[in-house]
Motif scaffolding. Structure first.
Motif, PDB file in Angstrom:
ATOM      1  N   VAL A   1       0.864  -1.186   0.000  1.00 56.29           N
ATOM      2  CA  VAL A   1       0.000   0.000   0.000  1.00 56.29           C
ATOM      3  C   VAL A   1       0.898   1.231   0.000  1.00 56.29           C
ATOM      4  O   VAL A   1       1.508   1.574   1.014  1.00 56.29           O
ATOM      5  N   GLN A   2       1.017   1.885  -1.132  1.00 50.39           N
ATOM      6  CA  GLN A   2       1.973   2.968  -1.293  1.00 50.39           C
ATOM      7  C   GLN A   2       1.752   4.095  -0.297  1.00 50.39           C
ATOM      8  O   GLN A   2       2.724   4.666   0.222  1.00 50.39           O
ATOM      9  N   GLU A   3       0.494   4.402  -0.020  1.00 53.88           N
ATOM     10  CA  GLU A   3       0.218   5.513   0.903  1.00 53.88           C
ATOM     11  C   GLU A   3       0.774   5.244   2.293  1.00 53.88           C
ATOM     12  O   GLU A   3       1.288   6.158   2.948  1.00 53.88           O
ATOM     13  N   LYS A   4       0.694   4.001   2.740  1.00 50.65           N
ATOM     14  CA  LYS A   4       1.224   3.658   4.061  1.00 50.65           C
ATOM     15  C   LYS A   4       2.744   3.772   4.080  1.00 50.65           C
ATOM     16  O   LYS A   4       3.334   4.297   5.034  1.00 50.65           O
ATOM     17  N   ALA A   5       3.389   3.271   3.042  1.00 52.07           N
ATOM     18  CA  ALA A   5       4.846   3.357   2.959  1.00 52.07           C
ATOM     19  C   ALA A   5       5.297   4.811   2.899  1.00 52.07           C
ATOM     20  O   ALA A   5       6.270   5.204   3.564  1.00 52.07           O
ATOM     21  N   GLU A   6       4.601   5.615   2.119  1.00 49.12           N
ATOM     22  CA  GLU A   6       4.971   7.022   1.990  1.00 49.12           C
ATOM     23  C   GLU A   6       4.799   7.775   3.304  1.00 49.12           C
ATOM     24  O   GLU A   6       5.628   8.615   3.667  1.00 49.12           O
ATOM     25  N   ALA A   7       3.741   7.475   4.029  1.00 46.51           N
ATOM     26  CA  ALA A   7       3.501   8.152   5.305  1.00 46.51           C
ATOM     27  C   ALA A   7       4.594   7.815   6.313  1.00 46.51           C
ATOM     28  O   ALA A   7       5.087   8.700   7.028  1.00 46.51           O
ATOM     29  N   LEU A   8       4.989   6.556   6.377  1.00 47.09           N
ATOM     30  CA  LEU A   8       6.050   6.157   7.304  1.00 47.09           C
ATOM     31  C   LEU A   8       7.378   6.773   6.896  1.00 47.09           C
ATOM     32  O   LEU A   8       8.137   7.281   7.740  1.00 47.09           O
ATOM     33  N   ALA A   9       7.672   6.749   5.607  1.00 47.58           N
ATOM     34  CA  ALA A   9       8.920   7.325   5.116  1.00 47.58           C
ATOM     35  C   ALA A   9       8.993   8.818   5.405  1.00 47.58           C
ATOM     36  O   ALA A   9      10.044   9.333   5.818  1.00 47.58           O
ATOM     37  N   LYS A  10       7.906   9.519   5.191  1.00 45.42           N
ATOM     38  CA  LYS A  10       7.882  10.964   5.414  1.00 45.42           C
ATOM     39  C   LYS A  10       8.196  11.306   6.858  1.00 45.42           C
ATOM     40  O   LYS A  10       8.885  12.293   7.158  1.00 45.42           O
ATOM     41  N   GLU A  11       7.728  10.478   7.786  1.00 43.53           N
ATOM     42  CA  GLU A  11       7.927  10.740   9.210  1.00 43.53           C
ATOM     43  C   GLU A  11       9.349  10.423   9.658  1.00 43.53           C
ATOM     44  O   GLU A  11       9.839  11.003  10.632  1.00 43.53           O
ATOM     45  N   PHE A  12      10.031   9.516   8.936  1.00 35.65           N
ATOM     46  CA  PHE A  12      11.331   9.047   9.407  1.00 35.65           C
ATOM     47  C   PHE A  12      12.419   9.170   8.343  1.00 35.65           C
ATOM     48  O   PHE A  12      13.096   8.203   7.991  1.00 35.65           O
ATOM     49  N   GLY A  13      12.603  10.362   7.815  1.00 31.22           N
ATOM     50  CA  GLY A  13      13.768  10.663   6.998  1.00 31.22           C
ATOM     51  C   GLY A  13      13.661  10.377   5.527  1.00 31.22           C
ATOM     52  O   GLY A  13      14.664  10.467   4.808  1.00 31.22           O
ATOM     53  N   SER A  14      12.514   9.977   5.055  1.00 27.17           N
ATOM     54  CA  SER A  14      12.268   9.749   3.625  1.00 27.17           C
ATOM     55  C   SER A  14      13.216   8.750   2.973  1.00 27.17           C
ATOM     56  O   SER A  14      13.833   9.022   1.933  1.00 27.17           O
ATOM     57  N   PRO A  15      13.351   7.547   3.551  1.00 27.33           N
ATOM     58  CA  PRO A  15      14.143   6.517   2.870  1.00 27.33           C
ATOM     59  C   PRO A  15      13.396   6.010   1.643  1.00 27.33           C
ATOM     60  O   PRO A  15      12.192   6.257   1.483  1.00 27.33           O
ATOM     61  N   PRO A  16      14.069   5.303   0.751  1.00 27.68           N
ATOM     62  CA  PRO A  16      13.399   4.736  -0.419  1.00 27.68           C
ATOM     63  C   PRO A  16      12.280   3.786  -0.014  1.00 27.68           C
ATOM     64  O   PRO A  16      12.391   3.079   0.993  1.00 27.68           O
ATOM     65  N   ILE A  17      11.211   3.762  -0.789  1.00 24.38           N
ATOM     66  CA  ILE A  17      10.116   2.842  -0.532  1.00 24.38           C
ATOM     67  C   ILE A  17       9.987   1.862  -1.694  1.00 24.38           C
ATOM     68  O   ILE A  17      10.335   2.181  -2.834  1.00 24.38           O
ATOM     69  N   TYR A  18       9.496   0.670  -1.366  1.00 20.64           N
ATOM     70  CA  TYR A  18       9.365  -0.395  -2.352  1.00 20.64           C
ATOM     71  C   TYR A  18       7.995  -1.039  -2.198  1.00 20.64           C
ATOM     72  O   TYR A  18       7.476  -1.181  -1.084  1.00 20.64           O
ATOM     73  N   ALA A  19       7.439  -1.461  -3.310  1.00 20.07           N
ATOM     74  CA  ALA A  19       6.125  -2.089  -3.292  1.00 20.07           C
ATOM     75  C   ALA A  19       6.196  -3.566  -2.932  1.00 20.07           C
ATOM     76  O   ALA A  19       5.228  -4.127  -2.417  1.00 20.07           O
ATOM     77  N   THR A  20       7.345  -4.190  -3.189  1.00 17.43           N
ATOM     78  CA  THR A  20       7.477  -5.624  -2.923  1.00 17.43           C
ATOM     79  C   THR A  20       8.781  -5.924  -2.204  1.00 17.43           C
ATOM     80  O   THR A  20       9.783  -5.209  -2.351  1.00 17.43           O
ATOM     81  N   LEU A  21       8.750  -7.006  -1.445  1.00 15.73           N
ATOM     82  CA  LEU A  21       9.953  -7.470  -0.766  1.00 15.73           C
ATOM     83  C   LEU A  21      11.015  -7.853  -1.783  1.00 15.73           C
ATOM     84  O   LEU A  21      12.206  -7.551  -1.591  1.00 15.73           O
ATOM     85  N   GLU A  22      10.604  -8.513  -2.839  1.00 15.59           N
ATOM     86  CA  GLU A  22      11.564  -8.969  -3.850  1.00 15.59           C
ATOM     87  C   GLU A  22      12.338  -7.798  -4.450  1.00 15.59           C
ATOM     88  O   GLU A  22      13.571  -7.866  -4.628  1.00 15.59           O
ATOM     89  N   GLN A  23      11.634  -6.716  -4.738  1.00 15.77           N
ATOM     90  CA  GLN A  23      12.288  -5.542  -5.302  1.00 15.77           C
ATOM     91  C   GLN A  23      13.285  -4.946  -4.315  1.00 15.77           C
ATOM     92  O   GLN A  23      14.411  -4.591  -4.695  1.00 15.77           O
ATOM     93  N   MET A  24      12.886  -4.850  -3.058  1.00 14.36           N
ATOM     94  CA  MET A  24      13.784  -4.280  -2.058  1.00 14.36           C
ATOM     95  C   MET A  24      15.030  -5.135  -1.879  1.00 14.36           C
ATOM     96  O   MET A  24      16.156  -4.625  -1.812  1.00 14.36           O
ATOM     97  N   LEU A  25      14.860  -6.463  -1.805  1.00 16.13           N
ATOM     98  CA  LEU A  25      16.012  -7.335  -1.610  1.00 16.13           C
ATOM     99  C   LEU A  25      16.955  -7.292  -2.798  1.00 16.13           C
ATOM    100  O   LEU A  25      18.167  -7.485  -2.658  1.00 16.13           O
TER     101      LEU A  25
END
Length: 349
Positions: A38-62
């Motif tokens: 859920v992109q909105e959830k990832a973006e909200a968390l990132a915005k609060e804690f330094g704006s790290p990169p966000i990923y839609a899937t675990l596979e992409q992040m790994l």
């Protein structure tokens, strides 16, 4: 590994800010990825804690992320899949409670981390409170003498809206259980840690109030391998919720404490109850968002040190599974109406 350990958070739900806050506040850690479909959830968390990169899937992040360790904050029934994938990618794991929801899941998680040479740590922040540590020390030093009773009262409240807030809550498939597996697992871990392994259980468990698959109320009678007895009461139906309470009694003394401090401290040497600020105590009796992040900081710090010192984490996978094995035995007893015996140190026979 770089000077700072690089952490990813997988799952941007209710518990994820505690991990994020612990990471960004640690001088030797940095938050370098957030994963949520859920992109909105990832973006909200990132915005609060330094704006790290966000990923839609675990596979992409790994595949693309610069990460040394993964904090697992997805529903309990998905812990196994994320842990195994992270381990195979060479990432250390800090997994939210419970470690897994079946014995098979936990076996596979532990083996994946072991065979890939990565650390598997679990979040049981109640172990880091001052009261828990002082009680453990007193018990281990024999100040209570032979233990005779060890009880845990885990009386929480969760509203109907809480269970409706996410489709996985209150299901066997993804929650793995109810008041014990989700909320009460912290207290189950504490009482087993303080009292030692459990030999057998007899239990009742059912959804008495909430319209859910799993139990919202459970009671269990325990026989510890030491010969001591005990009870566990776990619920999300007590309104208002009560602080978790632990009662340890031995032939030479008693210790009773809750999240607000010691109620009784009487030991053979006659000392007074230690002054305890209980910094790091986990509350959340009524509201799961009202939990301190201090314990998460301690466990993030411990994982970093475990990696650098090449030692087991404070709460390893093998240690964390013991509370789940006990809960699974309680569920089996409630389902069959029979006493269930546990293997030495673990799962039901």
């Amino acid at each position: 590994m770089t000077k700072k350990m690089r952490f990813a958070i997988v799952g941007a739900g209710v518990i994820s800010p505690l991990h994020a806050r612990a990471i960004v506040n640690h001088p030797e850690a940095e938050l370098t990825a957030i994963v949520d479909e859920v992109q909105e959830k990832a973006e909200a968390l990132a915005k609060e804690f330094g704006s790290p990169p966000i990923y839609a899937t675990l596979e992409q992040m790994l595949k693309e992320g610069e990460v040394d360790a993964v904090c697992i904050c997805v529903p309990s029934g998905l812990h196994r899949d994320v842990t195994v994938a992270a381990a195979r990618a060479g990432k250390h794991v800090l997994c939210e409670k419970p470690l897994g929801i079946t014995a098979k899941d936990m076996d596979e998680m532990i083996e994946a981390c072991r065979s890939n040479g990565v650390k598997l740590a679990t979040v049981f922040q109640k172990r880091t409170t001052e009261a828990a540590l002082l009680t453990k020390k007193a018990v281990d030093e024999g100040k209570l003498g032979r233990l005779v009773l060890g009880d845990a009262y885990l009386k929480y409240y969760r509203s109907r809206e809480y269970y409706k807030s996410a489709g996985w809550r209150g299901t066997w498939l993804l929650d793995g259980g109810g008041a014990l597996m989700n909320q009460g697992v912290h207290g189950v871990d504490i009482i087993r840690w303080l009292m030692g392994d459990v030999e057998s259980v007899f239990a009742y468990a059912a959804p008495l109030i909430h319209d859910i698959e799993v139990e919202d109320t459970a009671v269990a009678v325990l026989k510890y391998t030491s010969g001591a007895y005990g009870v566990i009461q776990g619920t999300t139906t007590v309104n208002p919720g009560q602080e978790a309470r632990f009662e340890i009694h031995g032939e030479h003394g008693s210790i009773i404490y809750g999240d607000s401090g010691f109620k009784v401290w009487k030991t053979i040497d006659g000392d007074e109850a230690p002054g305890s600020s209980l910094k790091g105590a986990a509350d959340g009796t009524d509201d799961p968002q009202a939990i301190s992040s201090d314990g998460h900081y301690i466990l993030v710090d411990d994982l970093i040190k475990a990696v650098r010192q090449n030692r087991e984490p404070l709460i390893s996978g093998e240690e964390a599974r013991k509370s789940v094995d006990l809960i699974l035995a309680i569920y089996e007893s409630a389902r069959t109406g029979r006493e269930v015996r546990l293997k030495p140190g673990g799962a039901a026979l």
